[in-house]
Design an enzyme around this catalytic site. Sequence first.
Site, PDB file in Angstrom:
ATOM      1  N   GLU A 149      74.115 -16.401  45.813  1.00 59.49           N
ATOM      2  CA  GLU A 149      72.676 -16.619  45.940  1.00 59.49           C
ATOM      3  C   GLU A 149      72.370 -16.986  47.397  1.00 59.49           C
ATOM      4  O   GLU A 149      73.095 -17.802  47.959  1.00 59.49           O
ATOM      5  CB  GLU A 149      72.200 -17.757  45.030  1.00 59.49           C
ATOM      6  CG  GLU A 149      70.681 -17.866  45.025  1.00 59.49           C
ATOM      7  CD  GLU A 149      70.148 -18.896  44.010  1.00 59.49           C
ATOM      8  OE1 GLU A 149      70.955 -19.532  43.310  1.00 59.49           O
ATOM      9  OE2 GLU A 149      68.933 -19.044  43.964  1.00 59.49           O
ATOM     10  N   GLY A 177      74.519 -27.978  47.254  1.00 59.35           N
ATOM     11  CA  GLY A 177      75.152 -28.900  46.307  1.00 59.35           C
ATOM     12  C   GLY A 177      76.033 -28.194  45.297  1.00 59.35           C
ATOM     13  O   GLY A 177      77.152 -28.637  45.019  1.00 59.35           O
ATOM     14  N   ALA A 178      75.535 -27.100  44.747  1.00 56.82           N
ATOM     15  CA  ALA A 178      76.291 -26.407  43.705  1.00 56.82           C
ATOM     16  C   ALA A 178      75.602 -25.088  43.393  1.00 56.82           C
ATOM     17  O   ALA A 178      74.500 -24.828  43.875  1.00 56.82           O
ATOM     18  CB  ALA A 178      76.364 -27.255  42.447  1.00 56.82           C
ATOM     19  N   MET A 179      76.261 -24.277  42.537  1.00 52.49           N
ATOM     20  CA  MET A 179      75.706 -22.957  42.211  1.00 52.49           C
ATOM     21  C   MET A 179      75.982 -22.620  40.762  1.00 52.49           C
ATOM     22  O   MET A 179      77.097 -22.759  40.288  1.00 52.49           O
ATOM     23  CB  MET A 179      76.337 -21.925  43.169  1.00 52.49           C
ATOM     24  CG  MET A 179      75.885 -20.512  42.921  1.00 52.49           C
ATOM     25  SD  MET A 179      74.091 -20.334  43.184  1.00 52.49           S
ATOM     26  CE  MET A 179      73.727 -19.039  42.022  1.00 52.49           C
ATOM     27  N   ASN A 231      76.437 -20.010  38.864  1.00 55.61           N
ATOM     28  CA  ASN A 231      76.994 -18.732  38.418  1.00 55.61           C
ATOM     29  C   ASN A 231      77.306 -18.748  36.925  1.00 55.61           C
ATOM     30  O   ASN A 231      77.844 -19.723  36.411  1.00 55.61           O
ATOM     31  CB  ASN A 231      78.300 -18.452  39.177  1.00 55.61           C
ATOM     32  CG  ASN A 231      78.177 -18.755  40.643  1.00 55.61           C
ATOM     33  OD1 ASN A 231      77.384 -18.159  41.340  1.00 55.61           O
ATOM     34  ND2 ASN A 231      78.930 -19.751  41.113  1.00 55.61           N
ATOM     35  N   HIS A 283      71.791 -30.245  36.332  1.00 63.76           N
ATOM     36  CA  HIS A 283      70.924 -29.208  36.938  1.00 63.76           C
ATOM     37  C   HIS A 283      71.564 -27.819  36.790  1.00 63.76           C
ATOM     38  O   HIS A 283      70.924 -26.876  36.313  1.00 63.76           O
ATOM     39  CB  HIS A 283      70.688 -29.556  38.406  1.00 63.76           C
ATOM     40  CG  HIS A 283      69.832 -28.576  39.139  1.00 63.76           C
ATOM     41  ND1 HIS A 283      68.491 -28.771  39.353  1.00 63.76           N
ATOM     42  CD2 HIS A 283      70.123 -27.370  39.713  1.00 63.76           C
ATOM     43  CE1 HIS A 283      67.991 -27.740  40.013  1.00 63.76           C
ATOM     44  NE2 HIS A 283      68.970 -26.882  40.250  1.00 63.76           N
ATOM     45  N   GLU A 284      72.814 -27.714  37.192  1.00 61.95           N
ATOM     46  CA  GLU A 284      73.462 -26.386  37.152  1.00 61.95           C
ATOM     47  C   GLU A 284      73.629 -25.928  35.711  1.00 61.95           C
ATOM     48  O   GLU A 284      73.439 -24.757  35.397  1.00 61.95           O
ATOM     49  CB  GLU A 284      74.816 -26.400  37.876  1.00 61.95           C
ATOM     50  CG  GLU A 284      74.780 -26.891  39.312  1.00 61.95           C
ATOM     51  CD  GLU A 284      73.708 -26.244  40.174  1.00 61.95           C
ATOM     52  OE1 GLU A 284      73.400 -25.068  39.968  1.00 61.95           O
ATOM     53  OE2 GLU A 284      73.167 -26.942  41.061  1.00 61.95           O
TER      54      GLU A 284
HETATM   55  N1  HT7 Z   1      70.613 -22.093  42.894  1.00 60.00           N
HETATM   56  C1  HT7 Z   1      71.512 -22.662  43.858  1.00 60.00           C
HETATM   57  C2  HT7 Z   1      71.137 -22.188  45.209  1.00 60.00           C
HETATM   58  C3  HT7 Z   1      72.227 -22.198  46.218  1.00 60.00           C
HETATM   59  C4  HT7 Z   1      72.117 -21.640  47.478  1.00 60.00           C
HETATM   60  C5  HT7 Z   1      71.087 -20.991  48.117  1.00 60.00           C
HETATM   61  C6  HT7 Z   1      71.271 -20.555  49.466  1.00 60.00           C
HETATM   62  C7  HT7 Z   1      72.473 -20.752  50.060  1.00 60.00           C
HETATM   63  C8  HT7 Z   1      73.517 -21.410  49.437  1.00 60.00           C
HETATM   64  C9  HT7 Z   1      73.327 -21.848  48.135  1.00 60.00           C
HETATM   65  N2  HT7 Z   1      74.151 -22.513  47.290  1.00 60.00           N
HETATM   66  C10 HT7 Z   1      73.484 -22.714  46.100  1.00 60.00           C
HETATM   67  C11 HT7 Z   1      71.556 -24.149  43.809  1.00 60.00           C
HETATM   68  C12 HT7 Z   1      70.728 -24.753  42.769  1.00 60.00           C
HETATM   69  O1  HT7 Z   1      69.542 -24.973  42.964  1.00 60.00           O
HETATM   70  O2  HT7 Z   1      71.183 -24.979  41.677  1.00 60.00           O
HETATM   71 ZN    ZN Z   2      68.868 -25.050  41.026  1.00 60.08          ZN
END
Ligand code: HT7
Ligand code: ZN
Length: 880
Positions: free
Chosen positions: A122, A262-264, A266, A298-299
Amino acid sequence: PKMIYLKDYQAPDYLIDETHLTFELFEDHTLVHAQLVMRRNPTLSADLPPLVLDGQQLELLSVALDDRELSAADYQLDDSHLTLQPTAASFVIDSSVRIHPESNTALEGLYKSSGMFCTQCEAEGFRKITYYLDRPDVMSKFTTTLSAEQHSYPVLLSNGNPIASGSEEGGRHWATWEDPFMKPAYLFALVAGDLWCVEDQFTTMSQRAVTLRIYVEPENIDKVQHAMDSLKKSMKWDEEVYGREYDLDIFMIVAVNDFNMGAMENKGLNIFNSSCVLAKAETATDAAHQRVEAVVAHEYFHNWSGNRVTCRDWFQLSLKEGFTVFRDSEFSADMNSRTVKRIEDVAYLRTHQFAEDAGPMAHPVRPDAYMEISNFYTLTIYEKGSEVLRMIHTLLGAETFRKGSDLYFARHDGQAVTCDDFVQAMEDASGVDLTQFKRWYTQAGTPRLEASASYDAAANSYRLEFRQSCPATPGQAEKLPFVIPVELALLDAQGRELPLQLVGEEAPVGRSRVLQVTQAEQAFTFINLAEKPLPSLLRGFSAPVKLSFPYDRDQLMFLMQHDSDGFNRWEAGQQLSVQVLQELIGQYQRGEALVLDQRLVAALRSVLQDEQLDQAMVAEMLSLPGEAYLTEISEVADVDAIHAAREFARGELATALFDLLWQRYQANRELSRSTAYIAEFTHFARRSLQNIALSYLVLSGRPEVLAACLEQYEACDNMTERLTALAVLVNSPFESERATTLAAFAEHFKDNPLVMDQWFSVQAGSTLPGGLARVQALMQHPAFTLKNPNKVRALIGAFAGQNLVNFHAADGSGYRFLADQVISLNASNPQIASRQLSPLTRWRKYDDKRQALMKGELERILASGELSSDVYEVVSKSLA
Ligand code: HT7
Ligand code: ZN
């Protein structure tokens, strides 16, 4: 770089039904094979326009259309696209590319962190992995096979469920994962590394067993339990509050050390900054524990608000982010103290999002244009977006809001949709017309709401008048009135809520209710009031606005003690403090002796004496508004006057309230000594009061406080007490104890990067003179590196964002330093470079001399050579 506009949105020409990926991971390169099963978008005409695939920094090795190998004459290739001509409505593209995760310092796409392979796709990172339609409205079913050397990468993960694995010759092995859910490419993930995991199980509301795994580097396996507990709580909460059940057989979290955010979220494979996963008493503070709980939630919540229902385009980012922040803040409120969580969120919003709304990067919750989407992961999209959802919740009520969210998820499951679709579901479920309300999505800026009141003793009526306005923001000179929900009560002389009956109503409607201010000027008349009431306005901060009401200091003291809305008790204290501090700032600027209004002392004395009040509330009420907030509310911020006034007030309060603070400190420290650490709200509350008390007490310079501080540092069993003791010493006049303790801390925790981040931050935030030199020296420390975003944030970010007197040194040295760091980060990690820039973008807040210096540094960055689109967008908009 060019601007991208929402008005130019067009549906994709082609769809990708299936995506089959193969990764061969090697130390010096990675090979990616992609098979895309594609067809013409059936909602568009039957002709076959060229297929334009996104791709950046890829070395194309081969491409085939329906098994026919294409030659260079069959396609066009440039820096960011591969264009070819389909010959039928359905077709298959096979491509092979070579990429270099081992040298990817931007941490976008596939990269290596501490020896493991991981991804961050993302918003537009997938195009750095393979040629693809890298946009969120192209959703596909993915299978992923990855192979790597077995000894160094025993764990091979991707989205969905594992379906096959095996060994290869030469010490390599492979695994195949299949994700049964359609998803856009930004939710793709893979991980390969030498990881250990903690495993647990969750039984869903329909009695399905889900395997939960959290993967970390082996040395961190003892720091995972808190995240696992948080995950299980989140899964249960989402079932109970939103009726949302998890949908795969396995849910995995992986902690990585180098991560831009912070986190992602996926699908099925969340990747986290290790700072948002790892937490145990000895190494993580209470705040870190709470952050882990919130980010895990959140994730996880994104699985529905983001993954099952995703965004049509990146202008709709707040559709998933604002909603998910609202969901996680309600979760945290339910797990901890609702009032304290609201206070924390509002303080953060007012300090940082209001500043963004007043600066050159101001944009609506649904922006109309952007240059670089990574720059739009902002406080406005996240925090203000969440406030917009909270207002819908307030206007509709919890039950109807839930009907709206059920309808939204049912109607749009598996789709990529817009903010309008969300609001439509809320309207359809409630029958409420939200047309005017939607201005919150399209108009930038923080509305001002001026309230005034008059009491008519003869008529027993009370008239409240509201005037709303919103300052101009870039590209938006004029604003139309918002729908502003104002929750209020009217209090009698004993602080009791009076029955609320508006003119025209047959009978009172409750004692605390929500009025809707929808016009530029609007009045409400309450009747049957035998005495003049005192209003408690905007309870719980029911709208993200700047409210003003002409309270005098005695009225604010009354509200601090009597308001039945906990948030407004705190708010009254903040307003009283702001008035008193602004008076001190004026005295400082006029060169007068500083004199503290004793009413603030009296007010805080009674807070400290109130044994019934939640200790976390006592701590919140003792916290004076921060320097950044005082800056935000100033017309022209006088950094030195703000700092001097606030420090003076803290010193006076410490002297006047020494005995009470000391009692509270000792009682709580004694409890900390006699009970083992628990990451639980009542304990957080107790320690927060103990620690704020200590930070006041040390200002006395008394030897017994120094002794207490050293005792706390040495004898505590947790990082919250240890780090506070360290921070207190670092900002104290006790020079030799400061140096010894800092050295001891670094020696003890040198192998724990997250703890060392705290050590850097504490020093970066020290407002004692010589801040820049200290930060420059720390950049040479062996534990520091510009390659790790957490380190950059801990040292450079903390200095420029929190150490305002040092950063804004009149000679411009702080600005020059920050610009130098941005210039070097621009080349290695543009996203981090651009985020670090934000203190310089606020130049309009300062005096002419500082403005010139700050602008000069922005101009120097602009002229420094080839800029990333991330940095270019922020700098050019700041100078416009
Ligand atoms: N949805 C995630 C967004 C995110 C992100 C965006 C741009 C560059 C690096 C990144 N790492 C994670 C985080 C979230 O809102 O849950
Ligand atoms: Zn988010």
